[in-house]
Design a protein around this motif. Structure first.
Motif, short mmCIF file in Angstrom:
data_model
loop_
_atom_site.label_atom_id
_atom_site.label_comp_id
_atom_site.label_asym_id
_atom_site.label_seq_id
_atom_site.Cartn_x
_atom_site.Cartn_y
_atom_site.Cartn_z
N PHE A 1 -4.89 21.49 6.00
CA PHE A 1 -6.10 21.60 5.18
C PHE A 1 -6.22 20.47 4.17
CE2 PHE A 1 -4.99 25.90 6.55
CZ PHE A 1 -6.18 26.28 7.15
N GLN A 2 -5.15 19.72 3.96
CA GLN A 2 -5.22 18.56 3.09
C GLN A 2 -5.34 17.30 3.94
OE1 GLN A 2 -1.84 18.53 0.49
NE2 GLN A 2 -2.46 20.37 -0.64
N ARG A 3 -5.40 16.14 3.27
CA ARG A 3 -5.47 14.88 4.00
C ARG A 3 -4.64 13.83 3.28
NH1 ARG A 3 -11.51 12.37 2.84
NH2 ARG A 3 -11.26 12.11 0.57
N ALA A 4 -4.18 12.87 4.07
CA ALA A 4 -3.39 11.78 3.49
C ALA A 4 -4.30 10.86 2.68
CB ALA A 4 -2.69 11.01 4.60
N ASP A 5 -3.68 10.14 1.72
CA ASP A 5 -4.41 9.22 0.86
C ASP A 5 -3.60 7.94 0.73
OD1 ASP A 5 -6.31 8.19 -0.76
OD2 ASP A 5 -5.78 9.38 -2.54
N ALA A 6 -4.23 6.87 0.40
CA ALA A 6 -3.56 5.57 0.25
C ALA A 6 -4.21 4.82 -0.89
CB ALA A 6 -3.64 4.77 1.55
N ASP A 7 -3.38 4.01 -1.55
CA ASP A 7 -3.89 3.21 -2.67
C ASP A 7 -3.00 1.98 -2.83
OD1 ASP A 7 -5.44 2.45 -4.86
OD2 ASP A 7 -5.63 4.55 -5.51
N LEU A 8 -3.57 0.97 -3.52
CA LEU A 8 -2.89 -0.30 -3.72
C LEU A 8 -1.85 -0.16 -4.82
CD1 LEU A 8 -2.76 -3.39 -3.08
CD2 LEU A 8 -4.45 -3.70 -4.92
N VAL A 9 -0.64 -0.68 -4.58
CA VAL A 9 0.42 -0.69 -5.57
C VAL A 9 0.21 -1.90 -6.46
CG1 VAL A 9 2.91 -0.83 -5.95
CG2 VAL A 9 2.00 0.49 -4.01
N GLN A 10 -0.13 -1.65 -7.74
CA GLN A 10 -0.43 -2.74 -8.66
C GLN A 10 0.77 -3.16 -9.49
OE1 GLN A 10 -4.21 -2.33 -10.76
NE2 GLN A 10 -4.65 -0.47 -9.54
N GLY A 11 1.75 -2.29 -9.61
CA GLY A 11 2.93 -2.62 -10.40
C GLY A 11 4.09 -3.04 -9.51
N ILE B 1 0.87 -1.18 0.00
CA ILE B 1 0.00 0.00 0.00
C ILE B 1 0.91 1.24 0.00
CG2 ILE B 1 -1.60 1.38 1.38
CD1 ILE B 1 -3.02 -0.83 0.06
N TYR B 2 0.57 2.21 -0.85
CA TYR B 2 1.34 3.48 -0.85
C TYR B 2 0.48 4.54 -0.18
CZ TYR B 2 4.10 7.48 -2.26
OH TYR B 2 4.88 8.62 -2.24
N VAL B 3 1.02 5.10 0.90
CA VAL B 3 0.37 6.19 1.63
C VAL B 3 0.99 7.50 1.17
CG1 VAL B 3 -0.23 7.11 3.89
CG2 VAL B 3 0.02 4.64 3.57
N ASN B 4 0.16 8.38 0.66
CA ASN B 4 0.66 9.61 0.03
C ASN B 4 0.33 10.83 0.88
OD1 ASN B 4 1.86 11.21 -1.89
ND2 ASN B 4 0.14 11.21 -3.29
#
Length: 833
Positions: free
Chosen positions: A165-175, A61-64
């Motif tokens: 004022f922003q928020r962290a995001d996360a998504d699955l690393v597919q590559g 998982i990549y947390v941005n």
């Protein structure tokens, strides 16, 4: 940059790194117990291998958006080691406001319901995120984990410490992400290269629709630029531009190394992504643009250099010009110097030898010309906007009259000598001399030669000049312009706020106070009338000074044709003119005696007395010399050293005759410009003036001579400019011709006493006259031959034929006379021993 590796630790031995803060209860935040950590610590870094190794049951998982995107410059400096930076981030971590510690952010990003085991956390400071490697339970899919994390972050958002004022995001690393520590700054644009999934299979270029469906979930896309169809570059690629850099970071880290299946548009053999950041403006692009557009860049660079030069050096140059203008005034106003002079005057102290109040003995001259001095002083206090011209022959005392008498009480003055500027060889030397006369410095005259070479190279490369080098015209304009600015500042320095005219503008103040304006004295004006560049710039600049009421302008010239160039600058103005001639015999006698009756020691006074007694024939000598100041001064110096007046005059006559012979007769002058007269024409005037009773000739009679048929008036103007003769006018029209200096009449007579010289030159004149008449006869004969070739002889041509015959007869009679005179002269020259 080394990754942070976390391991699972038993509850009995919990690592301090994960110990919660005292008094903090996270139950209300929805993340309760911490995720389980692996009990194994990897010995190799993912940075060193470049990739993250995964097992069958592992995912990433990549947390941005948990760090600033552009801190790479900081990590290359004193914070290049990661551990100190992590310690700082843990100290400033405040979960109630904003998260800073990456460990805490990762724990908060993963919901407790998943019960994931975190294997490794790899921080990416330059990209503002972190990779989280986890181990999933059997039967749990990565897509389910992805959805659960996204829903959790929506319900419980994590605010980063650098921007709450922003928020962290996360998504699955597919590559297969590439973990590197190269100096590559993330940007909003990505370059996606299409590579084959296997070495044998070809890659397929994805369409814009397929790229959009794959990359749009990571953020707003602004544009997609496919590779041009005619491009030969391999591998094929496409450029994607996101609205935010963080969207591009998430897409790059999640899809790098991703294999696109056939269903997604990757072709039968599938296609692999290779993704890199693309900088919007590259240095190479700027360099290429500069190299490819020299027509724009080189002139722009020249303009930039010129602007910098003006901004930096012009105030300095103006300051030095002001110092030059005020230099004499400062010396005159110095109280210490004035006191020393007064004391020395009282004690009669000798200054460097014998003390004289009038070293050149010009008091008698100034008394005679007091009217002209008073007139000049009155004009300098007048508000009229025009030139003042002091005209007179060389040696008449113009410079001394203006500078030493009329301007002796004037504080600020600038003297520009045209002779020094025009005598300089080359533009560089002329610029240097013009600058030195007004105090314009620093002057980089040597740069003009180098700039000329640069312009020549630019012309060969782009076809036009770049503008680095400046012409003499432009350089002189800059010098005169800075001088005008400095003079205006000097003229306005005396203003005070409590003056009655303090409310006046600068131009109005200068107009109503002509006594405040500096004076510009342009000496030797029209010294070289062929040098139009220097003269045109001077007259144009002088006209600007007078019309703007910045300064008074006085021209000193020996050329009587001064009105022509001045009329171009001020066409609607009348010039104020002072004409200086030779002084009278009485004034000349007083001038000579003033050199002999000066103060000095007793021995010297006795010598002076003896000299005064031996002044027999002084009046006759003064009449020979006329009233030319330089000649009278030379005679006085010769008398001082013991010569008699007649011997001194003979010396002056011999010297003048030698100069005339060298310049006008023998043609041995070192000047590279060809004279506008012939030796025959000069000798004709010399002989005619010597034989004249009153020492003058009528202007029209000279033009009627056969020697002056073709270019008579131009020749006489040239001889006047060379000071062999002077032309007198009556009501504006030339009337008579006299010697250029009074002593020249005696020098002319001395020359014709040399019978050999006279015979040779008369023989040359006769030869020229014979040649001229023979040409006329040939012309008449050609016309007669043409008329004789006609088939019939009309009676209307009878008078023309008769006229031609009479012309031939008259010219032939002159030829016979000239030849008789020529034979006589030849016999006389041959009979000399």
């Amino acid at each position: 940059m080394r990754p942070v590796v976390f391991a699972r630790i038993t509850p009995a031995v919990r690592a301090p790194l994960f110990r919660p803060r005292a008094g903090f209860q996270p139950s209300g935040r929805g993340w309760g117990p911490t995720p389980r950590l692996s009990n194994s610590i990897r010995s190799s870094s993912s940075i060193q291998s470049g990739h993250i190794k995964l097992a069958e049951d592992e995912g990433i998982i990549y947390v941005n958006n948990i760090f600033p995107h552009r801190v790479q410059w900081l990590l290359r400096g004193p914070l290049s080691h990661i551990q100190p930076l992590e310690g700082i981030l843990k100290r400033i971590n405040h979960p109630d406001l904003a998260a800073a510690d990456p460990t805490q952010i990762v724990k908060r990003a993963i919901p407790q319901s998943l019960d994931l085991e975190i294997k490794e956390v790899i921080t990416r400071y330059k990209e503002g995120g972190a990779f989280v490697k986890y181990a999933r339970k059997p039967g749990v899919k990565d897509e389910e984990i992805q959805e659960a994390i996204k829903e959790h972050l929506v319900k419980s958002p994590i605010r980063p410490w650098f921007n709450p004022f922003q928020r962290a995001d996360a998504d699955l690393v597919q590559g297969r992400p590439w973990i590197e520590d190269l100096y590559r700054v993330p940007s909003a644009s990505l370059t996606v290269e299409f590579l084959p999934s296997a070495s044998e299979a070809p890659a397929t270029e994805l369409t814009q629709e397929a790229l959009y469906s794959l990359f749009r979930p990571y953020g707003k896309l602004l544009d997609i630029h496919p590779q041009p169809s005619d491009s030969k570059l391999e591998p094929r690629y496409a450029t994607l531009r996101f609205s935010r850099p963080r969207f591009a970071v998430m897409a790059r880290n999640c899809l790098h190394g991703y294999i696109v299946s056939e269903e997604e548009g990757g072709g039968k053999s599938s296609t692999k992504f290779k993704i890199n950041y693309e900088r919007r403006i590259k240095l190479s692009m700027i360099k290429d643009w500069i190299y490819n557009h020299p027509r724009i860049v080189i002139p722009a660079l020249a303009a930039l250099i010129a602007a910098i030069t003006v901004i930096v050096f012009d105030p300095v140059r103006t300051f030095f010009i002001k110092m030059k203008i005020k230099a004499s005034a400062h010396a005159e106003e110095n109280a210490v110097l004035l006191w020393i002079r007064r004391q020395a005057s009282k004690a009669n102290i000798t200054y460097f030898g014998q003390r004289k109040t009038d070293p050149r003995g010009l008091t008698a001259i100034w008394e005679d010309r007091q009217k002209d001095i008073t007139q000049l002083e009155a004009w300098l206090t007048d508000t009229a906007e025009t030139f003042i011209v002091v005209h007179g022959p060389r040696g008449s005392g113009k410079r001394e009259l203006v500078l030493d008498q009329a301007l002796k009480n004037h504080k600020y003055k600038v003297v520009i000598d045209c002779k020094q500027i025009q005598d300089a060889r080359g533009d560089t030397a002329k610029i240097s001399r013009a600058a030195s006369q007004v105090g314009y410095r620093p002057i980089f005259s040597w740069m003009n030669s180098i700039s000329s070479f640069i312009d020549l190279a630019a012309q060969g490369m782009i076809g036009t000049k770049a503008g680095f080098s400046e012409t003499l015209d432009a350089q002189l304009s800059k010098i005169w312009q800075n001088t005008a600015v400095a003079m205006k500042q000097v003229a306005l320095e005396g203003r005070r706020k409590d003056d009655k005219d303090a409310t006046m503008g600068e131009d109005e103040y200068l107009e109503t106070h002509p006594e405040k304006r500096p004076v510009v004295v342009i000496d030797n004006f029209l010294y070289d009338s062929e040098d139009s560049v220097v003269l045109d710039k001077l007259t144009e600049w002088a006209a600007g000074l007078t019309t703007a009421n910045i300064a008074h302008v006085i021209f000193l010239t020996t050329d009587s044709s001064f009105a022509k160039p001045l009329s171009k600058a001020l066409p609607n103005q009348v010039y104020r003119t002072v004409s200086l001639g030779d002084c009278s015999p009485e004034v000349g006698r007083r001038f000579v005696l003033s050199h002999l009756n000066t103060e000095g020691s007793d021995d010297k006074n006795e010598a002076k007395t003896e000299q005064v007694k031996n002044l027999a024939g002084l009046d006759d000598c003064i009449r020979v010399l006329g009233g030319r100041v330089t000649d009278l001064e030379f005679m006085a110096h010769r008398i001082e050293v013991g010569e008699s007046p007649q011997a001194a005059v003979d010396r002056i006559i011999e010297q003048s005759a030698s100069e005339i012979l060298k310049i006008f007769i023998l043609g041995t002058d070192t000047s590279t410009v060809a004279p506008q007269w012939s030796r025959e024409q000069a000798w004709h005037i010399i002989k005619s003036l010597a034989q004249s009773n009153d020492g003058s000739l009528l202007y029209n009679k000279v033009l009627l001579s056969d020697l002056f048929k073709d270019n008579g008036e131009a020749t006489l103007r040239a001889l006047e400019q060379a000071e062999l003769i002077s032309v007198g006018s009556v009501k504006g029209f030339p009337r008579w011709i006299k010697p250029g200096k009074p002593v020249y009449h005696a020098a002319f007579q001395r020359l014709i006493e040399n019978k050999t010289l006279e015979g040779r030159l008369d023989l040359l004149i006769l030869g020229q006259l014979i040649g001229s008449e023979n040409k006329s006869i040939s012309k008449y004969e050609e016309e007669l031959q043409l008329l004789g070739s006609l088939p019939k002889h009309p009676w209307e041509l009878t008078s023309r034929i008769q006229w031609l015959l009479e012309k031939i007869q008259g010219s032939q009679a002159k030829v016979l006379k000239y030849e008789r005179d020529s034979s006589i002269l030849q016999k006389m020259l041959q009979s000399e021993k």
